[in-house]
Motif scaffolding. Sequence first.
Motif, PDB file in Angstrom:
ATOM      1  N   PRO A  53     -22.414   1.888  38.770  1.00 13.22           N
ATOM      2  CA  PRO A  53     -24.159   2.673  38.240  1.00 13.22           C
ATOM      3  C   PRO A  53     -24.841   2.797  39.771  1.00 13.22           C
ATOM      4  CG  PRO A  53     -22.697   0.378  37.716  1.00 13.22           C
ATOM      5  CD  PRO A  53     -21.810   1.181  38.863  1.00 13.22           C
ATOM      6  N   ILE A  54     -26.193   3.166  39.616  1.00 11.49           N
ATOM      7  CA  ILE A  54     -26.564   3.716  41.205  1.00 11.49           C
ATOM      8  C   ILE A  54     -28.006   3.518  40.750  1.00 11.49           C
ATOM      9  CG2 ILE A  54     -27.216   5.332  42.857  1.00 11.49           C
ATOM     10  CD1 ILE A  54     -24.769   5.763  42.746  1.00 11.49           C
ATOM     11  N   GLU A  55     -29.090   3.123  41.077  1.00 17.48           N
ATOM     12  CA  GLU A  55     -30.389   3.128  40.344  1.00 17.48           C
ATOM     13  C   GLU A  55     -31.357   3.916  41.888  1.00 17.48           C
ATOM     14  OE1 GLU A  55     -32.237  -0.831  40.761  1.00 17.48           O
ATOM     15  OE2 GLU A  55     -30.312  -1.975  39.587  1.00 17.48           O
ATOM     16  N   ILE A  56     -32.240   4.701  40.775  1.00 17.76           N
ATOM     17  CA  ILE A  56     -33.026   4.943  41.862  1.00 17.76           C
ATOM     18  C   ILE A  56     -34.435   5.554  41.811  1.00 17.76           C
ATOM     19  CG2 ILE A  56     -33.968   7.443  43.181  1.00 17.76           C
ATOM     20  CD1 ILE A  56     -31.263   7.994  42.170  1.00 17.76           C
ATOM     21  N   TRP A  83     -27.471   1.025  45.325  1.00 15.54           N
ATOM     22  CA  TRP A  83     -26.255   0.721  44.513  1.00 15.54           C
ATOM     23  C   TRP A  83     -25.517  -0.353  45.569  1.00 15.54           C
ATOM     24  CZ3 TRP A  83     -26.973   4.902  47.550  1.00 15.54           C
ATOM     25  CH2 TRP A  83     -25.679   5.098  49.008  1.00 15.54           C
ATOM     26  N   HIS A  84     -24.620  -0.994  44.208  1.00 19.01           N
ATOM     27  CA  HIS A  84     -23.709  -2.110  44.883  1.00 19.01           C
ATOM     28  C   HIS A  84     -22.655  -1.879  44.884  1.00 19.01           C
ATOM     29  CE1 HIS A  84     -21.418  -5.606  45.695  1.00 19.01           C
ATOM     30  NE2 HIS A  84     -21.300  -5.746  44.851  1.00 19.01           N
ATOM     31  N   ASP A  85     -21.287  -1.187  45.961  1.00 18.79           N
ATOM     32  CA  ASP A  85     -20.530  -0.419  45.642  1.00 18.79           C
ATOM     33  C   ASP A  85     -19.035  -1.721  46.219  1.00 18.79           C
ATOM     34  OD1 ASP A  85     -17.897   0.912  45.013  1.00 18.79           O
ATOM     35  OD2 ASP A  85     -18.679   2.549  46.140  1.00 18.79           O
ATOM     36  N   ILE A 143     -26.514  -0.760  49.039  1.00 21.47           N
ATOM     37  CA  ILE A 143     -26.628  -0.410  50.027  1.00 21.47           C
ATOM     38  C   ILE A 143     -28.463   0.052  49.307  1.00 21.47           C
ATOM     39  CG2 ILE A 143     -26.280   1.504  51.133  1.00 21.47           C
ATOM     40  CD1 ILE A 143     -23.296   1.491  50.323  1.00 21.47           C
ATOM     41  N   VAL A 144     -28.567   0.521  50.060  1.00 15.89           N
ATOM     42  CA  VAL A 144     -30.765   0.927  49.920  1.00 15.89           C
ATOM     43  C   VAL A 144     -31.148   2.129  51.297  1.00 15.89           C
ATOM     44  CG1 VAL A 144     -32.455  -0.118  49.716  1.00 15.89           C
ATOM     45  CG2 VAL A 144     -30.713  -1.382  49.252  1.00 15.89           C
ATOM     46  N   TRP A 176     -28.997  14.765  35.940  1.00 16.30           N
ATOM     47  CA  TRP A 176     -27.764  16.155  35.329  1.00 16.30           C
ATOM     48  C   TRP A 176     -26.692  16.079  34.440  1.00 16.30           C
ATOM     49  CZ3 TRP A 176     -30.471  20.255  35.207  1.00 16.30           C
ATOM     50  CH2 TRP A 176     -28.752  21.907  34.520  1.00 16.30           C
ATOM     51  N   PHE A 177     -25.850  15.383  35.094  1.00 13.58           N
ATOM     52  CA  PHE A 177     -24.324  14.930  34.635  1.00 13.58           C
ATOM     53  C   PHE A 177     -24.524  13.794  34.201  1.00 13.58           C
ATOM     54  CE2 PHE A 177     -23.159  17.854  37.258  1.00 13.58           C
ATOM     55  CZ  PHE A 177     -23.499  19.274  36.229  1.00 13.58           C
ATOM     56  N   ASP A 178     -24.879  12.243  34.490  1.00  8.85           N
ATOM     57  CA  ASP A 178     -24.991  10.909  34.176  1.00  8.85           C
ATOM     58  C   ASP A 178     -25.716  10.165  33.244  1.00  8.85           C
ATOM     59  OD1 ASP A 178     -23.020  10.544  36.474  1.00  8.85           O
ATOM     60  OD2 ASP A 178     -24.462  11.433  37.374  1.00  8.85           O
ATOM     61  N   ASN A 179     -25.932   9.147  32.431  1.00  7.78           N
ATOM     62  CA  ASN A 179     -26.398   8.706  31.749  1.00  7.78           C
ATOM     63  C   ASN A 179     -27.389   7.627  31.955  1.00  7.78           C
ATOM     64  OD1 ASN A 179     -23.879   6.235  31.969  1.00  7.78           O
ATOM     65  ND2 ASN A 179     -23.142   6.997  29.643  1.00  7.78           N
ATOM     66  N   ASN A 180     -28.088   6.495  31.135  1.00 11.03           N
ATOM     67  CA  ASN A 180     -28.568   5.759  32.090  1.00 11.03           C
ATOM     68  C   ASN A 180     -27.456   4.321  32.841  1.00 11.03           C
ATOM     69  OD1 ASN A 180     -31.310   5.986  31.816  1.00 11.03           O
ATOM     70  ND2 ASN A 180     -31.413   5.716  29.589  1.00 11.03           N
ATOM     71  N   GLU A 181     -26.642   3.885  31.515  1.00  9.40           N
ATOM     72  CA  GLU A 181     -24.869   3.423  32.625  1.00  9.40           C
ATOM     73  C   GLU A 181     -24.869   3.040  33.885  1.00  9.40           C
ATOM     74  OE1 GLU A 181     -22.230   2.329  29.942  1.00  9.40           O
ATOM     75  OE2 GLU A 181     -23.521   2.003  28.217  1.00  9.40           O
ATOM     76  N   ALA A 182     -24.675   4.185  33.486  1.00 13.36           N
ATOM     77  CA  ALA A 182     -24.508   4.815  35.186  1.00 13.36           C
ATOM     78  C   ALA A 182     -25.469   5.811  36.981  1.00 13.36           C
ATOM     79  CB  ALA A 182     -23.083   6.811  35.146  1.00 13.36           C
ATOM     80  N   LEU A 183     -25.899   5.871  35.527  1.00 14.63           N
ATOM     81  CA  LEU A 183     -27.743   6.081  37.140  1.00 14.63           C
ATOM     82  C   LEU A 183     -28.985   6.234  35.787  1.00 14.63           C
ATOM     83  CD1 LEU A 183     -28.145   7.682  39.683  1.00 14.63           C
ATOM     84  CD2 LEU A 183     -28.704   9.509  38.648  1.00 14.63           C
TER      85      LEU A 183
END
Length: 385
Positions: A53-56, A83-85, A143-144, A176-183
């Motif tokens: 998951p990534i937040e922009i 995001w937190h990885d 990470i920011v 472009w490819f990712d849904n709300n849960e992933a991006l």
Amino acid sequence: MLLSSSVVFFVGLQIGSALSLFHRECNLKVPKNYSISLPPKILDVEGNQVPLPIEIHSGVTEIEFVDEQTGRIGICLAFEIKWHDPNIFALEENRNCFGKFPLEGFRAKFWTPPLMYENVRKTANPMKNQNLQYGVVTRDHKIVITQFMDNEIACKFDFRRYPFDQHNCPYRIVSWFDNNEALALRTIMHRPSFGQAQQSIQNYGIQIELIMDGSSGHSYQTYVTPHRNLSVTGLNIHLSRTLKPYLTRYFGPSAGLVLLAMVSFIIPAEMVAGRMAFLVTLYLTSGNLSLSTYVQAPPVKDFLALNLWGYFLNFTFTMICLEYAWIIYLRFQVQKKVGISEARGLGTELQRFQIWTTKMDLKAAFVCSTFFVVTSAVYFIYYLL
């Protein structure tokens, strides 16, 4: 006193923490199995691999310019990628890493979220900016990466209501490819500054509205596709032209000239030179005022609301001039009929004619003034409401 000391201590603690986070530096390592072409995976509660998951977060910090000729709006956009990885911080050398870290080696190995920008002519990928040197790792291992970048939005201007025109310019960022849960894309509302040196910006009142999800009230929406729901965020830039300069510099003075032309009906019809000079002077002044205003209008071929007002002015002036031209013509016919040499007959006929022209002027003044007042009221009611 104790309360104020506690507040000062808390504020000082926060400032000190922020400064230490900024000055502290570490070298963040990326796992070897990471690929720049594939998004990293993490394990969910069931042990399945899912996209990271990534937040922009984005927000407009400045409106730089408004170009009416090319249909562009320049904005400065702030991007915050967060995001937190767990895979990164599972490495031994990254466990105690927080503070700023260099992006030079990190950028070449980390996957960049593919984004699509709608209604944008010029932009940049916030992760691939070579001028961006550092990112930040927070104490909770997030990470920011924050960046400011210039964008040019394509806006379809419609100037047919100029200078009462309003324009709505949407700006969208879509995964472009990712849904709300992933991006997760979000837009944060800032109070933007404006390029005061740009006259085009000063001509408008600018409002920025976030696109909102009606069901949740969040600043994002979802594009539903057959395969997945894509995350989308953005804003609407609403431009409404500032009307006050046009009221004080054109509409008010031009309406005053027309109403001043009504004074010509008071001037006796036999004072041909004075009455004609008065009308011609007012007509030329009105034309010069209109031309100076048309020069500032947008260079379009559409029929503008400003042109319609000019037609009202010219039509009213034409009615006033035609009424007096008709009186001059009738006066000439009376003089021709009576004969210049017959002084008594001429005086009697001219006296009757003068009484008739006075009544004619009063009726014409009523008709012309009523026409102009009614058309002006309809004009402004139509374009302002």
